[in-house]
Scaffold this active site. Structure first.
Site, PDB file in Angstrom:
ATOM      1  N   LYS A   1      34.861  38.509  42.875  1.00 38.32           N
ATOM      2  CA  LYS A   1      34.436  38.150  42.669  1.00 38.32           C
ATOM      3  C   LYS A   1      32.953  37.267  42.979  1.00 38.32           C
ATOM      4  O   LYS A   1      31.770  37.915  43.069  1.00 38.32           O
ATOM      5  CB  LYS A   1      34.628  37.594  41.261  1.00 38.32           C
ATOM      6  CG  LYS A   1      35.341  38.073  40.401  1.00 38.32           C
ATOM      7  CD  LYS A   1      36.923  37.545  39.379  1.00 38.32           C
ATOM      8  CE  LYS A   1      37.223  38.620  38.497  1.00 38.32           C
ATOM      9  NZ  LYS A   1      38.183  37.371  37.352  1.00 38.32           N
TER      10      LYS A   1
ATOM     11  N   GLN B   1      40.693  31.503  36.593  1.00 37.15           N
ATOM     12  CA  GLN B   1      41.463  32.583  36.883  1.00 37.15           C
ATOM     13  C   GLN B   1      42.604  32.101  36.171  1.00 37.15           C
ATOM     14  O   GLN B   1      43.615  30.963  36.812  1.00 37.15           O
ATOM     15  CB  GLN B   1      41.409  33.211  38.802  1.00 37.15           C
ATOM     16  CG  GLN B   1      42.036  34.239  39.079  1.00 37.15           C
ATOM     17  CD  GLN B   1      41.811  35.547  38.384  1.00 37.15           C
ATOM     18  OE1 GLN B   1      40.363  35.429  38.029  1.00 37.15           O
ATOM     19  NE2 GLN B   1      42.216  36.416  38.791  1.00 37.15           N
TER      20      GLN B   1
ATOM     21  N   ASP C   1      34.632  36.240  30.561  1.00 40.06           N
ATOM     22  CA  ASP C   1      35.885  36.517  31.156  1.00 40.06           C
ATOM     23  C   ASP C   1      36.476  37.384  29.324  1.00 40.06           C
ATOM     24  O   ASP C   1      36.510  37.815  29.576  1.00 40.06           O
ATOM     25  CB  ASP C   1      37.254  35.708  30.980  1.00 40.06           C
ATOM     26  CG  ASP C   1      37.353  35.910  32.270  1.00 40.06           C
ATOM     27  OD1 ASP C   1      37.168  37.035  32.786  1.00 40.06           O
ATOM     28  OD2 ASP C   1      38.068  35.331  32.935  1.00 40.06           O
TER      29      ASP C   1
HETATM   30  N1  GUN Z   1      43.659  37.261  35.943  1.00 39.72           N
HETATM   31  C1  GUN Z   1      44.026  38.761  36.041  1.00 39.72           C
HETATM   32  N2  GUN Z   1      43.054  39.362  35.456  1.00 39.72           N
HETATM   33  C2  GUN Z   1      42.392  38.154  34.810  1.00 39.72           C
HETATM   34  C3  GUN Z   1      40.689  38.287  35.022  1.00 39.72           C
HETATM   35  O1  GUN Z   1      39.558  39.703  34.183  1.00 39.72           O
HETATM   36  N3  GUN Z   1      39.887  37.229  34.500  1.00 39.72           N
HETATM   37  C4  GUN Z   1      40.676  35.974  34.850  1.00 39.72           C
HETATM   38  N4  GUN Z   1      40.191  34.813  34.460  1.00 39.72           N
HETATM   39  N5  GUN Z   1      42.320  36.052  35.673  1.00 39.72           N
HETATM   40  C5  GUN Z   1      42.703  37.312  35.147  1.00 39.72           C
END
Ligand code: GUN
Length: 293
Positions: A52, A96, A119
């Protein structure tokens, strides 16, 4: 069979976004800013967050990574969230997942200002999505719809079977695809661990979305000839032939299923890169105050 190249599509979209960011910078004198909170040292989470951050650099966003120890208290995490909520330079941020057991993920999700929830996990965004109102779409479902759109895969009137009912993929994609929108109008069945006669159901699917987190779960005899298969799974499995001793596989038995499909996404290089794209698009929309003026 046609391979859906999520990596290439994400690359194209990132290059277009980079152009938009450059114009945004000329107009406003600043760049969009995404922050990420990473708790602990889960290797998969570290890799996702790393991707990211790298993607932010690619498109010209500012990014801030806040790494916290796995022994952090819920209160300390909430303090970090409050700082990001209040920081006017941060357009959007993510925490996350998964989080360590002492931390309640629901409380954390609720603590994020929904206007910065890129998100799309906050119930305000989820509820607005369900009602077709402007919102931050959850990143993975958003990425899947961009991918279907890019490959001109019609969803209207099609029978989609989604396997897996998580809050971040299965449930929201089932809602999005059934809405009255360009990438919607599908008839959606949401299947899960208690679904009876799953194979019979899957054989009726024009589009299968596999999001259960079980390596190779979707087998050749569960897929109708000509179906579209979207594999959301990212599972690390042991593999002696690989230098690391392991490799990433999806929820679909790719080698056997691919011959039956009209389109299929690989793992890696399918949905994964598009999830990051969804996040970047949401952050750009946030910087432009497009969703919440
Ligand atoms: N863990 C697995 N996929 C995601 C996601 O798209 N965003 C976040 N914050 N955590 C995750």
């Amino acid at each position: 069979m046609k391979l859906i190249d999520g990596k290439a599509v994400a690359e194209e979209l990132k290059n277009a976004l980079k152009q938009d960011v450059s114009e945004y910078k000329q107009k406003t004198g600043r760049v969009p800013h995404l922050a990420a909170i990473l708790v602990g040292d889960n290797p998969a989470s570290m890799a996702y967050v790393g991707n990211k951050v790298k993607s932010c650099e690619h498109v010209g966003f500012k990014s801030t990574l806040i790494s916290l120890g796995s022994d952090i208290t819920e209160e300390q995490l909430h303090e970090e969230i409050t700082k990001l909520n209040q920081n006017p330079d941060v357009d959007g941020f993510i925490v996350q997942l998964p989080l360590p057991p002492q931390i309640n993920e629901v409380t954390v999700t609720l603590a994020i200002d929904y206007r910065k929830d890129v998100d799309g996990f906050h119930p305000v965004n989820f509820g607005r999505m369900a009602q077709g109102l402007p919102c931050f779409l959850p990143a993975t479902p958003y990425g899947i719809t961009m991918l279907l759109d890019r490959y001109n895969i019609e969803t209207a009137g099609k029978h989609v079977v989604v396997v897996g009912r998580s809050n971040i993929v299965g449930t929201p994609i089932s809602i999005l695809l059934s809405r009255k929108t360009k990438m919607g109008d599908a008839t959606v069945t949401l299947a899960h661990s208690r679904t009876k006669e799953l194979q019979k159901l899957l054989l009726q699917a024009d589009i299968i979305i596999a999001a259960i987190g079980i390596p190779g779960f979707i087998q050749e005899d569960m897929v109708k000839q000509g179906a579209v298969v979207i594999d959301v799974g990212i599972n690390r499995v042991e593999d002696d032939h690989h230098e690391k001793g392991s490799k990433l596989v999806g929820d679909v038995d790719f080698e056997h299923v691919k011959e039956k499909c009209s389109f299929i996404t690989p793992v890696p290089g399918g949905v994964g890169p598009m999830t990051v794209m969804g996040l970047l698009m949401n952050t750009y929309k946030s910087a432009n105050k497009e969703i919440y003026p």
